[in-house]
Design an enzyme around this catalytic site. Sequence first.
Site, short mmCIF file in Angstrom:
data_model
loop_
_atom_site.label_atom_id
_atom_site.label_comp_id
_atom_site.label_asym_id
_atom_site.label_seq_id
_atom_site.Cartn_x
_atom_site.Cartn_y
_atom_site.Cartn_z
N LEU A 36 0.88 -1.16 0.00
CA LEU A 36 0.00 0.00 0.00
C LEU A 36 0.92 1.21 0.00
CD1 LEU A 36 -3.08 0.60 0.14
CD2 LEU A 36 -2.74 1.07 2.56
N LEU A 65 2.71 -1.24 4.55
CA LEU A 65 2.47 0.19 4.47
C LEU A 65 3.79 0.89 4.16
CD1 LEU A 65 0.00 0.80 7.46
CD2 LEU A 65 -0.45 -0.09 5.16
N ASP A 66 3.96 1.22 2.89
CA ASP A 66 5.23 1.74 2.40
C ASP A 66 5.45 3.18 2.87
OD1 ASP A 66 7.59 1.73 0.53
OD2 ASP A 66 6.40 3.33 -0.39
N ALA A 67 6.66 3.44 3.38
CA ALA A 67 7.09 4.80 3.75
C ALA A 67 6.07 5.51 4.63
CB ALA A 67 7.37 5.63 2.49
N VAL A 68 5.36 4.76 5.45
CA VAL A 68 4.23 5.32 6.20
C VAL A 68 4.69 6.33 7.27
CG1 VAL A 68 4.13 3.50 7.96
CG2 VAL A 68 2.04 4.68 7.29
#
Length: 584
Positions: A141, A239-242
Site C-alpha cells: 500500500l 504500508l510503504d514509507a508510512v
Amino acid sequence: MHREQLHEKVCHHLQTIYADVSLSMPVGQLAETLMDTIGLHRDDDITPPAPHSNQWNEEDVVMITYGDSVVREAEHPLKTLDHFLHTYCRNTINKVHILPFFPYSSDDGFSVIDYSSVNESLGDWDDIESLSKDYGLMFDLVINHCSARSGWFDNFIKNDGPGSDFFYTASPSDDLSMVTRPRVSPLLRETQCEDGVKYVWCTFSHDQVDFDFRNPKVLIAFVEIIRLYIDKGAKLFRLDAVAFLWKVIGTNCINLPQTHEMIRLLRTLIEHVDPGIIIITETNIPNRENLTYFGNANEAHAIYNFSLPPLLVNTLVTGDCTYLKNWMMSMPPAQNGTTYFNFIASHDGIGLRPAEGLLSDEEISTLVHSMQRFGGKVSWRSSDHGQQKPYEINITLFEACQGTNKGPDKFQVDRFICAHAIMLGMEGIPGLYIHSLVGTGNDYEKVANTGQNRSINRKRWDFDELAALLDSPYSQHHKVLTRLSQLIRIRKAQRAFHPNATQYTLQLGEAVFGYWRQSLDRKQSVFCVSNISDTEQAVLLSDINLIGTDHWIDLISRAPIDNLSNFLQLKPYQTVWISNQDWE
C-alpha cells in the site's frame, strides 16, 4: 450492539487524527463512510477480533520479489513467477511479497500511476488471484505518495475532478529546516497549475508527489483501495514509507502522532473485515523509533527489523558479534499479537539509518568502504546540518558476503548461508529476497542502463537461464538454493522457531554468536550457535547450558551432541541448531 461500539472506536481514531483540522463533514458521517467503504455494512454481523492473537507460526516464510524478477518469452511474468515458486520453492515458501505490481512511472513500482489495476506488462488480476490460492500474498500500500503522472495529479494540475485536492503543498518561505529527508533532491516541486504556481511536497523524488491526509477524501480513497486488495487476495499489507504520512510545518514531519493514529484506524477497519490479515509497517528509521509502530499491540502487527541487515553484515565482515549481540539483548520480546519481520536483503539496499546509534560513524564508514571494495554502490542523504551521509549500501547480499574487512576470501557461500541461518532462527517471521534465494550477484549492466544504484540488486532473470543454473550441481546458484531450502524446511518443523517463542541471547565471546529459543509450550529448546569468523572456533558445551538429562542433536547436520563436557568445534561460518530430541 458491536457495530455501535466499532463506530465509536472509529470516531475516536478520527477525532485524534483530525483534532487540528477543520473537516468538511461530521466525524460520525466520516466514520460511517469509512465503515461502509471497507465493507462493514449496517446489516452485517461484526465480530471483534480476538486480542493478542498470533496470525502466524513457525511455518510462515515470505519470499520478496518483483512481479518480473523471473521472465519467460510469451508468458505473463506473474505466471512465470507462479511456475518458479512451484518448481523451486515447494515446501519452503508459503507467503509471497510481490513488490508493487501496478502501473508506475519510476522507482521500480513505488511511483504508482493507478492503484486499481495490474501493470499489463506483468499480467492481470486473474494472475494475482491465481497466486493467492496457493500463497499468502503481501500487497504494497504505497500510501505516502503517488506518481506525478497519475490521473489524480493531472486533476490537481487542472484543479478539477478526483485528486484535485489530494496533494500536500507548502511555501518556499515556510521553515522546513527540521524536515527529515531520506533523499538529497529538493523537498518542494514547483508545479504550474490552472490556478497558479503551487509547491508540491515530495519526500522522495519529484515524480513521487505526497498526499495530503488532512483531506479525508484521501483517506476514503485509500480505504477503497484496501477493500479492492482484500477482494483480490491480499493477506498482508505493507504500508510503504508510512512514517512520513502526516506533515506539520515546523516539525520533522516523521513519526508524528497523527501517523500512528492513522495506522491504528486502518488496523481497526481491516481486522474487523478479516482478523487474519497482517499489517506490516515499512519504516526505515532508527531502531527505537521503529519499535513505536507496534503501539500497544493495536498498531502494526509486524515491523521490519531494519537494524538487522547492517548489523549482521557488519558482524560477518568484522568477525565480531558484539554490536549484534548488544542490539539483540536490547530488543523487547514482541508481545502476542505482534511480531518482527526479519530480513537481511531486499529490493532496496542495506539501510544505514537503522544502524545509527548502534554503530559509530567510523564503523559505518569502514563497513561502507568494505562494501565498495566488493563492488557495492552507496546512496547518500542530507543530514540535519546539510552534510552528505551514507543512507544505504547498494549491493546484493551474496556479494556483500564475499569477504571480510581484510578483503575477499574463499568463504563467500558459507558466510552467506551463515547469515541466513542466523536470521531464520530468530524471533519473528523471516523474509527472503528472491535474489538471495538463488544467489544472484551484482547487476552492473542494469545499473548502467537505469543510472540507479539500487538496480544492482534488481536483476531480471530469464527463467530458462536461471533454471539451468539452479539445476546444475556445480553452480553457486544451485548450492545456495539447496542449502537455504534445507534450512527453511528444518525451521518450519520446529515449534521453538515460532515467531513469538522465547528468545535469549547467549554470551559466547566475540567470534561466536548464539541465542536460545524455547517453544511456547516449553517442550522444545533450540540453541542456535554460529561461528561468525573466518577461523575455527571451539565452544565449551557447558557454556551453552544444555540440560544433561535431555538428548541433544544438531538439526542441521543430524549429528548427536553426546558428551556435554566436550568442546563444540565450529568451522568458519558454521551454524548449529542444537535441539532436545523429545520435543515432539
